[in-house]
Design an enzyme around this catalytic site. Structure first.
Site, PDB file in Angstrom:
ATOM      1  N   TRP A  56     -62.389  47.622 119.245  1.00  0.00           N
ATOM      2  CA  TRP A  56     -62.113  48.630 120.257  1.00  0.00           C
ATOM      3  C   TRP A  56     -62.784  49.934 119.832  1.00  0.00           C
ATOM      4  O   TRP A  56     -62.643  50.378 118.691  1.00  0.00           O
ATOM      5  CB  TRP A  56     -60.597  48.806 120.369  1.00  0.00           C
ATOM      6  CG  TRP A  56     -60.121  49.796 121.382  1.00  0.00           C
ATOM      7  CD1 TRP A  56     -60.544  49.931 122.661  1.00  0.00           C
ATOM      8  CD2 TRP A  56     -59.094  50.781 121.169  1.00  0.00           C
ATOM      9  NE1 TRP A  56     -59.851  50.946 123.289  1.00  0.00           N
ATOM     10  CE2 TRP A  56     -58.948  51.487 122.391  1.00  0.00           C
ATOM     11  CE3 TRP A  56     -58.280  51.127 120.093  1.00  0.00           C
ATOM     12  CZ2 TRP A  56     -58.026  52.515 122.551  1.00  0.00           C
ATOM     13  CZ3 TRP A  56     -57.364  52.144 120.260  1.00  0.00           C
ATOM     14  CH2 TRP A  56     -57.244  52.828 121.472  1.00  0.00           C
TER      15      TRP A  56
ATOM     16  N   ASP B 183     -53.496  46.595 113.941  1.00  0.00           N
ATOM     17  CA  ASP B 183     -53.313  47.155 115.277  1.00  0.00           C
ATOM     18  C   ASP B 183     -52.852  46.030 116.204  1.00  0.00           C
ATOM     19  O   ASP B 183     -53.623  45.128 116.525  1.00  0.00           O
ATOM     20  CB  ASP B 183     -54.615  47.767 115.789  1.00  0.00           C
ATOM     21  CG  ASP B 183     -54.444  48.434 117.151  1.00  0.00           C
ATOM     22  OD1 ASP B 183     -53.301  48.564 117.630  1.00  0.00           O
ATOM     23  OD2 ASP B 183     -55.469  48.825 117.756  1.00  0.00           O
TER      24      ASP B 183
ATOM     25  N   LYS C 153     -48.843  47.249 127.287  1.00  0.00           N
ATOM     26  CA  LYS C 153     -49.170  46.052 128.066  1.00  0.00           C
ATOM     27  C   LYS C 153     -47.960  45.151 128.267  1.00  0.00           C
ATOM     28  O   LYS C 153     -47.674  44.711 129.379  1.00  0.00           O
ATOM     29  CB  LYS C 153     -50.283  45.257 127.366  1.00  0.00           C
ATOM     30  CG  LYS C 153     -51.690  45.748 127.645  1.00  0.00           C
ATOM     31  CD  LYS C 153     -52.004  47.012 126.886  1.00  0.00           C
ATOM     32  CE  LYS C 153     -53.459  47.438 127.081  1.00  0.00           C
ATOM     33  NZ  LYS C 153     -53.752  48.684 126.359  1.00  0.00           N
TER      34      LYS C 153
END
Length: 398
Positions: free
Chosen positions: A130, A211, A246
């Site tokens: 990311w 993460d 999410k």
């Protein structure tokens, strides 16, 4: 006074989201940003969260500042979700956890702490990862390099190269890793491969920074914590940033946490104090409302069961859409080997071969992807998946 400020080009994914919003074509398909959409193309409001919202809103307590480390009940619920109800690390008091402003806030606080106490360490991120991982670590002052992760030609995880590079890193190198649903590739390690990584981390005395943004969307809520729990059981010290954006569909509430697993309870208490100080000099304390929703769901058995079923529905739907995309691509472009899609998991699939065709896909087909070839499979549904597969095949054949 500010004439020397340079222009900011903007975040490419967020800029693409604005372009999608303003596109008048009704057939447009958004596969760019990491948002979960349901079968009707809507961002869902989870029923478990809506029930929790009623409970939280019924409270007559005043809205006061949370402690620097956040709501203690929230932090305990997060710990049990991540490390397990019967975790030895929790019972021994070796885990320090704070509530943060989303997963990005957790990454930033963790990066600041690491930079302060390990000023000579360098940081490594997977190739690819990311984009904000590099930005956050460099913003904290780290020199950031990559480690091998993805074979761009085979379009699959390159574990041998990854393990070889990790096994050559200096002690105390900060290594950022995704425990599941790797962003952007969707290519994850198996349990046996994670075991090898745990051994390397211990032997080389590396400093893992995990993460976790998509727990439950690869193999399930418990299975997706395999690496976390294996690392904790090994006695390694590490950091874990996690996000509920999410899996609770609470993007704007900024619900996250940072956990640091330590050698013993006394060390964990000192670490917690440093985490609190890092928060104090950054944003002082986290927002309360979203965390109250998450904590209420996690600590209420009926809502917890309902939420787990809702997360499983998300996982299964994305798996189905990935399979349907694969079947459509095999039909429309059988000359190309699309089998790599079936090996990927979570919210994203990764097809670098499509990246150079991003502009054509947007202009000619109203299909939005980003220029790396990352595809958010949550944006697919039964109404657009075949047309998307045909669009991909068309630009590749041209």
């Amino acid at each position: 006074m500010f004439e020397h400020f340079t222009a900011y080009a903007g975040d490419p994914i967020l800029s693409l989201q604005l372009a999608y919003r303003d596109d008048p074509r009704p057939e447009k398909v958004n596969l760019s940003i990491g948002l979960y959409y349901d079968e009707q193309g809507r961002i869902p409001q989870l029923e478990s969260v809506q029930q929790a919202r009623k409970t939280v809103l019924a409270s007559t307590e005043p809205s006061v500042y949370l402690p620097m480390s956040g709501n203690p009940a929230y932090c305990r619920a997060v710990q049990r979700l991540l490390f397990g109800e019967n975790s030895p690390a929790l019972s021994e008091g070796r885990v320090a956890t704070i509530q943060t402003v989303g997963g990005s806030g957790a990454l930033r606080v963790g990066a600041d702490l690491l930079r302060r106490f390990f000023p000579d360490s360098q940081a490594r991120i997977s190739d690819p990862t990311w984009d904000n991982h590099r930005a956050i670590l460099e913003g904290a002052g780290f020199v950031v390099q990559t480690y091998a992760y993805f074979d761009y030609e085979a379009q699959r995880l390159n574990f041998d190269a990854m393990a070889k590079e990790l096994d050559q890193l200096p002690a105390r190198t900060v290594v950022l890793m995704h425990p599941c649903c790797h962003n952007p590739t969707g290519a994850d390690l198996s349990a046996a491969q994670w075991d090898v990584v745990v051994d390397i981390i211990k032997r080389r005395e590396l400093l893992p920074f995990l993460d976790l943004a998509y727990q439950g969307l690869a193999e399930g809520l418990e299975a997706d914590t395999y690496f976390i729990r294996a690392l904790a059981a090994s006695g390694a010290s590490f950091l874990l940033a996690n996000s509920f954006s999410k899996i609770f569909s609470l993007y704007g509430e900024r619900c996250g946490a940072l956990s640091m697993v330590c050698a013993n309870a006394e060390e964990a208490q000192r670490v917690l104090g440093q985490m609190q100080q890092a928060v104090r000099r950054n944003y002082s304390s986290p927002p309360a409302f979203g965390g109250s929703l998450v904590q209420t769901v996690l600590d209420t058995p009926t809502l917890r069961a309902q939420w787990e079923a809702e997360v499983e529905t998300m996982r299964v739907r994305m798996h189905t859409m990935r399979t349907r995309l694969y079947e459509g691509l095999v039909q429309h472009h059988p000359a190309y080997d699309w089998s790599f899609l079936l090996a990927q998991r979570g919210m994203f699939s990764y097809a670098p071969v499509l990246g150079p065709h991003m502009n054509r896909l947007i202009k000619e087909h109203a299909v939005y992807i980003i220029d790396s070839g990352r595809i958010c499979v949550a944006g697919l549904n039964e109404q657009n998946v075949d047309r998307t597969a045909q669009a991909f095949a068309t630009v590749l054949k041209a």
